[in-house]
Design a protein around this motif. Structure first.
Motif, PDB file in Angstrom:
ATOM      1  N   UNK A  59      46.605  49.170  25.879  1.00 25.37           N
ATOM      2  CA  UNK A  59      46.105  48.888  27.229  1.00 25.37           C
ATOM      3  C   UNK A  59      47.304  48.653  28.146  1.00 25.37           C
ATOM      4  N   UNK A  60      47.491  49.582  29.080  1.00 25.15           N
ATOM      5  CA  UNK A  60      48.603  49.460  30.036  1.00 25.15           C
ATOM      6  C   UNK A  60      48.017  49.215  31.420  1.00 25.15           C
ATOM      7  N   UNK A  61      48.665  48.356  32.191  1.00 26.74           N
ATOM      8  CA  UNK A  61      48.213  48.126  33.569  1.00 26.74           C
ATOM      9  C   UNK A  61      49.323  48.532  34.537  1.00 26.74           C
ATOM     10  N   UNK A  90      50.812  36.314  30.861  1.00 29.69           N
ATOM     11  CA  UNK A  90      51.197  36.839  29.538  1.00 29.69           C
ATOM     12  C   UNK A  90      51.993  35.772  28.790  1.00 29.69           C
ATOM     13  N   UNK A  91      52.088  35.899  27.469  1.00 33.98           N
ATOM     14  CA  UNK A  91      52.863  34.909  26.728  1.00 33.98           C
ATOM     15  C   UNK A  91      54.326  34.905  27.180  1.00 33.98           C
ATOM     16  N   UNK A 126      38.235  47.359  36.665  1.00 33.22           N
ATOM     17  CA  UNK A 126      37.663  46.232  35.918  1.00 33.22           C
ATOM     18  C   UNK A 126      38.480  45.964  34.652  1.00 33.22           C
ATOM     19  N   UNK A 127      39.521  45.170  34.801  1.00 32.68           N
ATOM     20  CA  UNK A 127      40.529  45.063  33.737  1.00 32.68           C
ATOM     21  C   UNK A 127      39.969  44.451  32.457  1.00 32.68           C
ATOM     22  N   UNK A 128      39.068  43.439  32.582  1.00 28.32           N
ATOM     23  CA  UNK A 128      38.480  42.833  31.366  1.00 28.32           C
ATOM     24  C   UNK A 128      37.724  43.901  30.581  1.00 28.32           C
ATOM     25  N   UNK A 129      36.912  44.689  31.292  1.00 24.36           N
ATOM     26  CA  UNK A 129      36.108  45.713  30.608  1.00 24.36           C
ATOM     27  C   UNK A 129      37.028  46.748  29.956  1.00 24.36           C
ATOM     28  N   UNK A 167      42.138  39.850  39.158  1.00 24.05           N
ATOM     29  CA  UNK A 167      43.015  40.481  38.171  1.00 24.05           C
ATOM     30  C   UNK A 167      42.772  39.973  36.750  1.00 24.05           C
ATOM     31  N   UNK A 168      41.692  39.227  36.569  1.00 27.41           N
ATOM     32  CA  UNK A 168      41.418  38.732  35.218  1.00 27.41           C
ATOM     33  C   UNK A 168      41.413  39.898  34.235  1.00 27.41           C
ATOM     34  N   UNK A 169      42.093  39.704  33.126  1.00 21.42           N
ATOM     35  CA  UNK A 169      42.199  40.769  32.125  1.00 21.42           C
ATOM     36  C   UNK A 169      43.597  41.363  32.112  1.00 21.42           C
ATOM     37  N   UNK A 170      44.362  41.163  33.192  1.00 27.71           N
ATOM     38  CA  UNK A 170      45.717  41.738  33.262  1.00 27.71           C
ATOM     39  C   UNK A 170      46.591  41.143  32.151  1.00 27.71           C
ATOM     40  N   UNK A 171      46.293  39.857  31.828  1.00 34.79           N
ATOM     41  CA  UNK A 171      47.101  39.170  30.816  1.00 34.79           C
ATOM     42  C   UNK A 171      46.849  39.736  29.413  1.00 34.79           C
TER      43      UNK A 171
END
Ligand SMILES: Cc1ncc(COP(=O)(O)O)c(C=O)c1O
Length: 306
Positions: A260-262, A131-132, A245-248, A280-284
């Motif tokens: 979008x919360x993880x 994340x930033x 599927x976090x990206x999706x 975990x791609x997409x978590x960011x």
């Protein structure tokens, strides 16, 4: 004597040294004893006494700790502990707890170093998952509370009028996999949205949320006049460690203008593994993330970031 400090620190200091030795003896020999043992009724009865009218001697209290508390602890620091996702803690973590207790800082505000430590921990957690660096957050007791904060924040960002007007007939609904941790549905309850407002989406054969079923359910809800506001992905489900599927999910959230919360309570730390980070791609891309330091992070006391 006035105040709560001892008149003579020497006996307390001696007791403290003894405690520290006992603590590290136990840490060194942790694997030798049982992981866990049942607490006999006699030991339980020791905690069913009348409110004492007088203060008690520190030595005597420590004796009670050794006899009636320490043998019957949860067992998660033991190398044979196989329960769920609870972290074991570490010897260095025990010392960190000691130092932090000695400062007794109140991190609710004011101008002191502990606040800077907290900010740094939050910056590092954000950087760890990609994340930033400017991402903000707060340390709370655990991911149950962190997920609750995620739900509350999402509902107020998507529908700012909620803060003054309450729900006033608004039909806000959110989505998580049917395997999501129970605290997510309780978060909806506590937030006043009602646990029925959390739509539980089926999972595929790998126990990951079925994103097609999610998109379909959102369509149906919109047609029925509901207002979808949050999609909650899990990075490490509590039952078997599955990652949605976090990206999706991030794509659907973006298209549907949902938050979008993880829930990365323990699994977010897989981001540190070169081998598993890709899962975990997409978590960011999450608008908010819950992650626990007291699980895979092995920090001894419950502590999470949101
Ligand atoms: C995926 C997941 N979410 C949330 C939680 C709740 O976390 P806590 O016990 O820190 O409140 C857990 C705890 O096991 C978990 O595994």
């Amino acid at each position: 004597m006035s105040g709560l400090d001892p008149e003579d620190f020497a006996p307390l200091r001696a007791l403290a040294h003894r405690m520290l030795d006992d603590v590290f003896d136990r840490a060194e020999q942790m694997g030798d004893g049982p992981v866990w043992q049942p607490m006999p009724q006699q030991a339980r009865d020791a905690f069913n006494l009348d409110l004492p009218e007088k203060g008690q001697d520190a030595e005597a209290l420590y004796g009670q700790f050794l006899d009636q508390i320490r043998p019957y602890s949860n067992g998660n620091p033991h190398p044979g502990f196989m329960g769920w996702v609870q972290g074991a803690g570490t010897p260095i973590g025990i010392l960190a707890e000691l130092l932090s207790a000695s400062l007794n800082d109140n991190c609710g505000g004011r101008d002191h170093a502990a606040i800077e430590v907290e900010r740094q921990v939050i910056r590092w957690a954000a950087e760890m998952v990609g994340m930033p660096k400017e991402a903000s957050g707060c340390l709370v007791t655990g991911s149950s509370l962190a997920n609750f904060i995620g739900v509350i924040t999402a509902s107020r960002v998507v529908s700012p009028e909620l803060r003054r007007e309450g729900l006033s007939g608004r039909k806000l609904v959110g989505y998580a996999a049917e395997t999501a941790h129970g605290c997510v549905s309780r978060a909806f309850d506590l937030a006043g949205l009602g646990s029925d407002a959390l739509r539980l989406i089926p999972v595929d054969e790998l126990h990951r949320m079925d994103d097609l079923a999610l998109a379909q359910r959102i369509r149906e809800d919109r047609e029925a006049g509901y207002h979808p506001f949050i999609i909650i992905g899990t990075a490490g489900s509590v039952d078997c460690g599955a990652v949605d599927p976090l990206e999706a999910l991030a794509d659907i959230a973006q298209a549907e203008k949902c938050w979008f919360h993880v829930d990365g309570a323990f699994g977010a730390f897989a981001r540190l593994s070169p081998e598993h980070a890709i899962m975990l791609d997409g978590i960011e891309r999450a608008d908010s993330l819950a992650l626990d330091f007291h699980k895979w992070g092995q920090v001894p006391t419950t502590r999470a970031v949101c």
